[in-house]
Design a protein around this motif. Structure first.
Motif, PDB file in Angstrom:
ATOM      1  N   THR A   4       0.835  -1.202   0.000  1.00  0.00           N
ATOM      2  CA  THR A   4       0.000   0.000   0.000  1.00  0.00           C
ATOM      3  C   THR A   4       0.862   1.241   0.000  1.00  0.00           C
ATOM      4  OG1 THR A   4      -1.665  -1.205   1.259  1.00  0.00           O
ATOM      5  CG2 THR A   4      -1.862   1.184   1.206  1.00  0.00           C
ATOM      6  N   VAL A   5       1.898   1.246   0.822  1.00  0.00           N
ATOM      7  CA  VAL A   5       2.794   2.403   0.889  1.00  0.00           C
ATOM      8  C   VAL A   5       3.487   2.602  -0.456  1.00  0.00           C
ATOM      9  CG1 VAL A   5       4.872   3.329   1.971  1.00  0.00           C
ATOM     10  CG2 VAL A   5       3.124   2.242   3.362  1.00  0.00           C
ATOM     11  N   GLU A   6       3.931   1.510  -1.097  1.00  0.00           N
ATOM     12  CA  GLU A   6       4.599   1.628  -2.388  1.00  0.00           C
ATOM     13  C   GLU A   6       3.648   2.149  -3.462  1.00  0.00           C
ATOM     14  OE1 GLU A   6       6.372  -2.159  -3.170  1.00  0.00           O
ATOM     15  OE2 GLU A   6       7.883  -1.902  -1.597  1.00  0.00           O
ATOM     16  N   THR A   7       2.389   1.734  -3.434  1.00  0.00           N
ATOM     17  CA  THR A   7       1.403   2.238  -4.382  1.00  0.00           C
ATOM     18  C   THR A   7       1.192   3.734  -4.195  1.00  0.00           C
ATOM     19  OG1 THR A   7       0.283   0.104  -4.376  1.00  0.00           O
ATOM     20  CG2 THR A   7      -0.959   1.989  -5.219  1.00  0.00           C
ATOM     21  N   ILE A   8       1.070   4.153  -2.948  1.00  0.00           N
ATOM     22  CA  ILE A   8       0.887   5.578  -2.660  1.00  0.00           C
ATOM     23  C   ILE A   8       2.144   6.352  -3.043  1.00  0.00           C
ATOM     24  CG2 ILE A   8       0.484   7.258  -0.819  1.00  0.00           C
ATOM     25  CD1 ILE A   8      -1.174   5.039   0.553  1.00  0.00           C
ATOM     26  N   GLU A   9       3.335   5.753  -2.850  1.00  0.00           N
ATOM     27  CA  GLU A   9       4.573   6.408  -3.261  1.00  0.00           C
ATOM     28  C   GLU A   9       4.577   6.657  -4.761  1.00  0.00           C
ATOM     29  OE1 GLU A   9       7.645   3.779  -1.980  1.00  0.00           O
ATOM     30  OE2 GLU A   9       7.871   4.751  -0.041  1.00  0.00           O
ATOM     31  N   ASN A  10       4.128   5.676  -5.545  1.00  0.00           N
ATOM     32  CA  ASN A  10       4.092   5.831  -6.991  1.00  0.00           C
ATOM     33  C   ASN A  10       3.145   6.950  -7.406  1.00  0.00           C
ATOM     34  OD1 ASN A  10       5.912   3.760  -7.343  1.00  0.00           O
ATOM     35  ND2 ASN A  10       4.326   2.204  -7.584  1.00  0.00           N
ATOM     36  N   ILE A  11       2.006   7.044  -6.744  1.00  0.00           N
ATOM     37  CA  ILE A  11       1.044   8.106  -7.050  1.00  0.00           C
ATOM     38  C   ILE A  11       1.625   9.456  -6.678  1.00  0.00           C
ATOM     39  CG2 ILE A  11      -1.200   9.085  -6.410  1.00  0.00           C
ATOM     40  CD1 ILE A  11      -2.163   6.165  -6.068  1.00  0.00           C
ATOM     41  N   SER A  12       2.235   9.538  -5.516  1.00  0.00           N
ATOM     42  CA  SER A  12       2.724  10.829  -5.039  1.00  0.00           C
ATOM     43  C   SER A  12       3.971  11.298  -5.785  1.00  0.00           C
ATOM     44  CB  SER A  12       2.990  10.781  -3.537  1.00  0.00           C
ATOM     45  OG  SER A  12       4.074   9.937  -3.267  1.00  0.00           O
ATOM     46  N   GLN A  13       4.694  10.407  -6.440  1.00  0.00           N
ATOM     47  CA  GLN A  13       5.882  10.814  -7.185  1.00  0.00           C
ATOM     48  C   GLN A  13       5.522  11.605  -8.437  1.00  0.00           C
ATOM     49  OE1 GLN A  13       8.096   7.220  -7.765  1.00  0.00           O
ATOM     50  NE2 GLN A  13       8.951   7.257  -5.705  1.00  0.00           N
ATOM     51  N   ASN A  14       4.278  11.533  -8.880  1.00  0.00           N
ATOM     52  CA  ASN A  14       3.852  12.272 -10.053  1.00  0.00           C
ATOM     53  C   ASN A  14       3.371  13.673  -9.710  1.00  0.00           C
ATOM     54  OD1 ASN A  14       4.384  10.024 -11.646  1.00  0.00           O
ATOM     55  ND2 ASN A  14       2.359   9.184 -11.299  1.00  0.00           N
ATOM     56  N   SER A  15       3.326  14.036  -8.453  1.00  0.00           N
ATOM     57  CA  SER A  15       2.875  15.349  -8.012  1.00  0.00           C
ATOM     58  C   SER A  15       4.079  16.240  -7.730  1.00  0.00           C
ATOM     59  CB  SER A  15       2.039  15.218  -6.742  1.00  0.00           C
ATOM     60  OG  SER A  15       0.975  14.324  -6.949  1.00  0.00           O
ATOM     61  N   ASN A  16       3.808  17.523  -7.452  1.00  0.00           N
ATOM     62  CA  ASN A  16       4.925  18.397  -7.101  1.00  0.00           C
ATOM     63  C   ASN A  16       5.284  18.245  -5.629  1.00  0.00           C
ATOM     64  OD1 ASN A  16       3.256  20.040  -5.517  1.00  0.00           O
ATOM     65  ND2 ASN A  16       2.819  21.418  -7.209  1.00  0.00           N
ATOM     66  N   THR A  17       6.385  18.835  -5.230  1.00  0.00           N
ATOM     67  CA  THR A  17       6.941  18.644  -3.901  1.00  0.00           C
ATOM     68  C   THR A  17       6.028  19.136  -2.792  1.00  0.00           C
ATOM     69  OG1 THR A  17       9.131  18.863  -4.861  1.00  0.00           O
ATOM     70  CG2 THR A  17       8.976  19.074  -2.488  1.00  0.00           C
ATOM     71  N   LEU A  18       5.421  20.292  -2.964  1.00  0.00           N
ATOM     72  CA  LEU A  18       4.546  20.840  -1.924  1.00  0.00           C
ATOM     73  C   LEU A  18       3.348  19.930  -1.691  1.00  0.00           C
ATOM     74  CD1 LEU A  18       3.832  23.059   0.056  1.00  0.00           C
ATOM     75  CD2 LEU A  18       2.684  24.257  -1.813  1.00  0.00           C
ATOM     76  N   VAL A  19       2.751  19.461  -2.771  1.00  0.00           N
ATOM     77  CA  VAL A  19       1.605  18.558  -2.640  1.00  0.00           C
ATOM     78  C   VAL A  19       2.028  17.278  -1.937  1.00  0.00           C
ATOM     79  CG1 VAL A  19      -0.068  17.169  -3.926  1.00  0.00           C
ATOM     80  CG2 VAL A  19       0.395  19.524  -4.632  1.00  0.00           C
ATOM     81  N   GLN A  20       3.202  16.775  -2.268  1.00  0.00           N
ATOM     82  CA  GLN A  20       3.700  15.559  -1.623  1.00  0.00           C
ATOM     83  C   GLN A  20       3.905  15.784  -0.125  1.00  0.00           C
ATOM     84  OE1 GLN A  20       7.131  14.916  -4.072  1.00  0.00           O
ATOM     85  NE2 GLN A  20       6.169  13.189  -5.120  1.00  0.00           N
ATOM     86  N   CYS A  21       4.444  16.921   0.255  1.00  0.00           N
ATOM     87  CA  CYS A  21       4.645  17.208   1.675  1.00  0.00           C
ATOM     88  C   CYS A  21       3.308  17.345   2.392  1.00  0.00           C
ATOM     89  CB  CYS A  21       5.489  18.464   1.853  1.00  0.00           C
ATOM     90  SG  CYS A  21       7.216  18.228   1.381  1.00  0.00           S
ATOM     91  N   LEU A  22       2.323  17.942   1.732  1.00  0.00           N
ATOM     92  CA  LEU A  22       0.987  18.052   2.321  1.00  0.00           C
ATOM     93  C   LEU A  22       0.340  16.679   2.473  1.00  0.00           C
ATOM     94  CD1 LEU A  22      -0.360  21.251   0.549  1.00  0.00           C
ATOM     95  CD2 LEU A  22       0.388  21.017   2.916  1.00  0.00           C
ATOM     96  N   ILE A  23       0.559  15.800   1.510  1.00  0.00           N
ATOM     97  CA  ILE A  23       0.033  14.431   1.608  1.00  0.00           C
ATOM     98  C   ILE A  23       0.672  13.725   2.806  1.00  0.00           C
ATOM     99  CG2 ILE A  23       0.070  12.159   0.499  1.00  0.00           C
ATOM    100  CD1 ILE A  23      -0.290  13.635  -2.187  1.00  0.00           C
ATOM    101  N   CYS A  24       1.966  13.910   2.990  1.00  0.00           N
ATOM    102  CA  CYS A  24       2.666  13.304   4.136  1.00  0.00           C
ATOM    103  C   CYS A  24       2.107  13.817   5.450  1.00  0.00           C
ATOM    104  CB  CYS A  24       4.156  13.605   4.063  1.00  0.00           C
ATOM    105  SG  CYS A  24       4.956  12.904   2.628  1.00  0.00           S
ATOM    106  N   ALA A  25       1.904  15.117   5.519  1.00  0.00           N
ATOM    107  CA  ALA A  25       1.363  15.707   6.739  1.00  0.00           C
ATOM    108  C   ALA A  25      -0.060  15.212   6.995  1.00  0.00           C
ATOM    109  CB  ALA A  25       1.387  17.231   6.639  1.00  0.00           C
ATOM    110  N   ALA A  26      -0.836  15.067   5.939  1.00  0.00           N
ATOM    111  CA  ALA A  26      -2.209  14.581   6.092  1.00  0.00           C
ATOM    112  C   ALA A  26      -2.228  13.139   6.590  1.00  0.00           C
ATOM    113  CB  ALA A  26      -2.952  14.691   4.764  1.00  0.00           C
ATOM    114  N   TRP A  27      -1.332  12.308   6.083  1.00  0.00           N
ATOM    115  CA  TRP A  27      -1.255  10.927   6.565  1.00  0.00           C
ATOM    116  C   TRP A  27      -0.942  10.891   8.053  1.00  0.00           C
ATOM    117  CZ3 TRP A  27      -2.527   6.197   5.057  1.00  0.00           C
ATOM    118  CH2 TRP A  27      -2.826   5.990   3.713  1.00  0.00           C
ATOM    119  N   PHE A  28       0.074  11.656   8.448  1.00  0.00           N
ATOM    120  CA  PHE A  28       0.446  11.655   9.850  1.00  0.00           C
ATOM    121  C   PHE A  28      -0.678  12.210  10.710  1.00  0.00           C
ATOM    122  CE2 PHE A  28       2.339  13.744  13.589  1.00  0.00           C
ATOM    123  CZ  PHE A  28       2.744  12.591  14.241  1.00  0.00           C
ATOM    124  N   ALA A  29      -1.296  13.296  10.267  1.00  0.00           N
ATOM    125  CA  ALA A  29      -2.385  13.900  11.043  1.00  0.00           C
ATOM    126  C   ALA A  29      -3.554  12.924  11.196  1.00  0.00           C
ATOM    127  CB  ALA A  29      -2.856  15.189  10.377  1.00  0.00           C
TER     128      ALA A  29
END
Length: 117
Positions: A4-29
């Protein structure tokens, strides 16, 4: 969980850096909120249910594992959030191995904390 983490990593690698950091923060939150819900809602209800079936050892055991389990839920969110960060050093094999070892050590420490508590 790794798939699951690898699938989400593949999806998030196609986005820009800020969006990826926001996704990380949302997961943790999200996992942090889930840990608080577990600690303050689910854990006490499980303890009360164990008391109703008149198994004092089960109630004591559940009560001693509420805080370690809540912390473990938050740590899983942190683990997933860090794995999704868009920085190159995080995607090296050495870093992933260190992360996996850290999660295993945290699990063992939290298990010992629950058993001793």
């Amino acid at each position: 969980m790794t798939e699951t983490v690898e699938t989400i990593e593949n999806i998030s690698q196609n986005s820009n850096t800020l969006v990826q950091c926001l996704i990380c923060a949302a997961w943790f939150a999200g996992f942090f909120i889930a840990s608080r819900v577990f600690k303050h809602v689910v854990g006490p209800r499980l303890t009360r249910a164990a008391q109703k079936i008149e198994r004092p050892y089960l109630s004591t055991l559940l009560q001693s594992f509420i805080r370690p389990c809540a912390l473990f839920i938050a740590l899983v969110g942190l683990y997933i959030g860090v794995r999704l960060l868009p920085f190159d050093f995080i995607h090296t094999d050495a870093w992933r191995t260190a992360q996996n070892h850290a999660v295993r050590i945290a699990f063992i420490v939290l298990l010992a904390w629950g058993l001793l508590g």
